[in-house]
Write a protein that holds these residues in place. Structure first.
Motif, short mmCIF file in Angstrom:
data_model
loop_
_atom_site.label_atom_id
_atom_site.label_comp_id
_atom_site.label_asym_id
_atom_site.label_seq_id
_atom_site.Cartn_x
_atom_site.Cartn_y
_atom_site.Cartn_z
N ASP A 45 0.73 -1.06 0.08
CA ASP A 45 0.14 -0.03 -0.06
C ASP A 45 0.76 1.30 -0.05
O ASP A 45 0.46 2.30 -0.47
N PHE A 46 2.16 1.32 0.32
CA PHE A 46 2.76 2.52 0.47
C PHE A 46 4.19 2.32 -0.31
O PHE A 46 5.23 3.14 0.08
N ALA A 47 4.18 1.49 -1.30
CA ALA A 47 5.50 1.25 -2.09
C ALA A 47 5.84 2.56 -2.58
O ALA A 47 7.06 2.99 -2.87
N ASP A 48 4.86 3.41 -3.04
CA ASP A 48 5.29 4.76 -3.70
C ASP A 48 6.11 5.50 -2.82
O ASP A 48 6.61 6.60 -3.31
N THR A 49 6.00 5.48 -1.59
CA THR A 49 6.60 6.23 -0.76
C THR A 49 7.41 5.78 0.30
O THR A 49 7.70 6.08 1.54
N SER A 50 8.00 4.60 -0.16
CA SER A 50 9.03 3.67 0.65
C SER A 50 10.24 3.37 -0.60
O SER A 50 10.08 3.46 -1.73
N ALA A 51 11.23 2.82 -0.08
CA ALA A 51 12.27 2.37 -1.10
C ALA A 51 13.10 1.34 -0.11
O ALA A 51 13.19 1.06 0.92
N VAL A 52 13.47 0.54 -1.20
CA VAL A 52 14.63 -0.70 -0.95
C VAL A 52 16.06 -0.32 -1.37
O VAL A 52 15.88 -0.08 -2.74
N ALA A 53 16.86 -0.72 -0.65
CA ALA A 53 18.25 -0.80 -1.67
C ALA A 53 18.43 -2.52 -1.43
O ALA A 53 18.50 -3.11 -0.59
N ARG A 54 18.90 -2.58 -2.75
CA ARG A 54 19.02 -4.07 -3.07
C ARG A 54 20.59 -4.46 -3.62
O ARG A 54 21.37 -3.39 -4.17
N ASP A 56 23.82 -6.47 -5.15
CA ASP A 56 23.87 -7.26 -6.42
C ASP A 56 22.93 -8.42 -6.64
O ASP A 56 22.61 -8.96 -7.76
N ASP A 57 22.90 -9.39 -5.58
CA ASP A 57 22.24 -10.48 -5.59
C ASP A 57 20.76 -10.53 -5.44
O ASP A 57 19.97 -11.34 -5.42
N GLY A 58 20.25 -9.38 -5.41
CA GLY A 58 18.59 -8.64 -5.35
C GLY A 58 18.19 -8.69 -3.97
O GLY A 58 17.27 -8.46 -3.61
N THR A 59 19.05 -9.21 -2.86
CA THR A 59 18.40 -9.14 -1.52
C THR A 59 18.45 -7.71 -0.98
O THR A 59 19.04 -7.00 -1.42
N ALA A 60 17.66 -7.64 -0.03
CA ALA A 60 17.55 -6.00 0.65
C ALA A 60 18.50 -5.88 1.42
O ALA A 60 18.46 -6.52 2.61
N ALA A 61 19.24 -4.88 1.04
CA ALA A 61 20.28 -4.30 2.33
C ALA A 61 19.95 -3.38 3.18
O ALA A 61 20.51 -3.21 4.06
N GLY A 62 18.59 -2.71 3.06
CA GLY A 62 18.12 -1.60 3.45
C GLY A 62 16.87 -1.24 3.30
O GLY A 62 16.46 -1.70 2.05
N PHE A 63 16.20 -0.51 4.05
CA PHE A 63 14.78 0.03 3.42
C PHE A 63 14.49 1.31 4.42
O PHE A 63 14.99 1.69 5.26
N VAL A 64 13.77 2.01 3.78
CA VAL A 64 13.06 3.14 4.36
C VAL A 64 11.45 3.16 4.01
O VAL A 64 11.19 2.83 2.83
N THR A 65 10.84 3.44 4.84
CA THR A 65 9.00 3.50 4.78
C THR A 65 8.64 4.86 5.12
O THR A 65 9.00 5.35 6.04
N GLY A 66 7.52 5.01 4.32
CA GLY A 66 6.98 6.37 4.68
C GLY A 66 5.49 6.54 3.95
O GLY A 66 5.17 5.77 3.40
N TYR A 67 5.07 7.70 4.35
CA TYR A 67 3.91 7.85 3.80
C TYR A 67 3.65 9.43 3.67
O TYR A 67 4.24 10.15 4.66
N LEU A 68 2.86 10.08 2.77
CA LEU A 68 2.42 11.18 2.73
C LEU A 68 1.27 11.71 3.88
O LEU A 68 0.34 10.74 3.87
N ARG A 69 1.29 12.63 4.62
CA ARG A 69 0.27 12.84 5.54
C ARG A 69 -1.15 13.19 4.98
O ARG A 69 -0.88 13.96 4.17
N PRO A 70 -1.90 12.70 5.20
CA PRO A 70 -3.12 12.93 4.75
C PRO A 70 -3.65 14.32 5.05
O PRO A 70 -4.26 15.16 4.25
N ASP A 71 -3.28 14.82 6.19
CA ASP A 71 -3.76 16.27 6.73
C ASP A 71 -2.65 17.43 6.04
O ASP A 71 -3.03 18.42 6.08
N ARG A 72 -1.55 16.79 5.70
CA ARG A 72 -0.41 17.68 5.15
C ARG A 72 0.25 16.80 4.02
O ARG A 72 1.40 16.42 4.16
N PRO A 73 -0.57 16.86 2.96
CA PRO A 73 0.03 16.04 1.48
C PRO A 73 1.37 16.57 1.19
O PRO A 73 2.10 15.70 0.55
N GLY A 74 1.95 17.53 1.43
CA GLY A 74 3.16 18.05 1.10
C GLY A 74 4.27 17.59 2.12
O GLY A 74 5.58 17.69 2.16
N THR A 75 3.91 16.71 3.13
CA THR A 75 4.93 16.21 4.36
C THR A 75 4.86 14.70 4.11
O THR A 75 3.94 13.98 4.15
#
Length: 171
Positions: A45-54, A56-75
């Motif tokens: 549901d929040f892939a567009d506001t999250s990221a994964v660092a892969r 070379d072998d495709g495994t996840a080396a790190g991630f950041v999850t986030g979302y745009l605040r509904p009451d402050r969509p610029g945040t």
């Protein structure tokens, strides 16, 4: 970019990354661990506001999850950042945060980044204050959730870091 940095690719997560996000959060030693189900939903549901660092072998080396605040969509609220212990010390968290905010800014109006940090989490404090410096932004801090609000036992307060207005790259 160094050779150690070049071997990573940052992109949007997929549902298949949910299990790796859960594992990385568990191994972080500092993050509140959510259910494995929540990481699967997050990657859906929040892939567009999250990221994964892969690696070379495709495994996840790190991630950041986030979302745009509904009451402050610029945040963009950054929920969690984690890097696999084998990949720490290479600037991956900063690269993830920059890549995510650049992508979100290209797709939405982005003026501010928020996150919460518990007192004493110096790695997160450094990550977000250096992010603010790179983007020419101020950092405002205030307790968002005090200790007494948490129903499941002792919990350190969550301090809100509000970073903005953004002026470089992530706009």
């Amino acid at each position: 970019m160094t050779a150690a940095q070049a071997d990573l690719h940052i992109d949007r997560p997929s549902v298949a990354d949910g299990a790796a996000f859960w594992r990385l959060a568990k191994e972080s030693g500092t993050l509140d661990l959510n259910s494995s189900y929540s990481y699967l939903l997050w990657c859906r549901d929040f892939a567009d506001t999250s990221a994964v660092a892969r690696a070379d072998d495709g495994t996840a080396a790190g991630f950041v999850t986030g979302y745009l605040r509904p009451d402050r969509p610029g945040t963009l609220l950054v929920w969690q950042v984690a890097v696999d212990p084998a990949h720490r010390g290479r600037g991956i968290a900063a690269r993830l945060l920059d890549a995510l905010t650049d992508r979100v800014a290209a797709e939405h109006t982005l003026s501010c980044v928020e996150t919460t940090i518990t007192p004493g989490n110096t790695a997160s404090e450094r990550l977000f204050t250096s992010y603010a410096a790179r983007h020419g932004a101020r950092v405002e801090r205030e307790v968002l959730f005090g200790t007494g609000l948490f129903p499941d036992g002792p919990h350190d307060p969550e301090v809100l870091y509000r970073i903005g207005p953004l002026s470089r790259s992530a706009r």
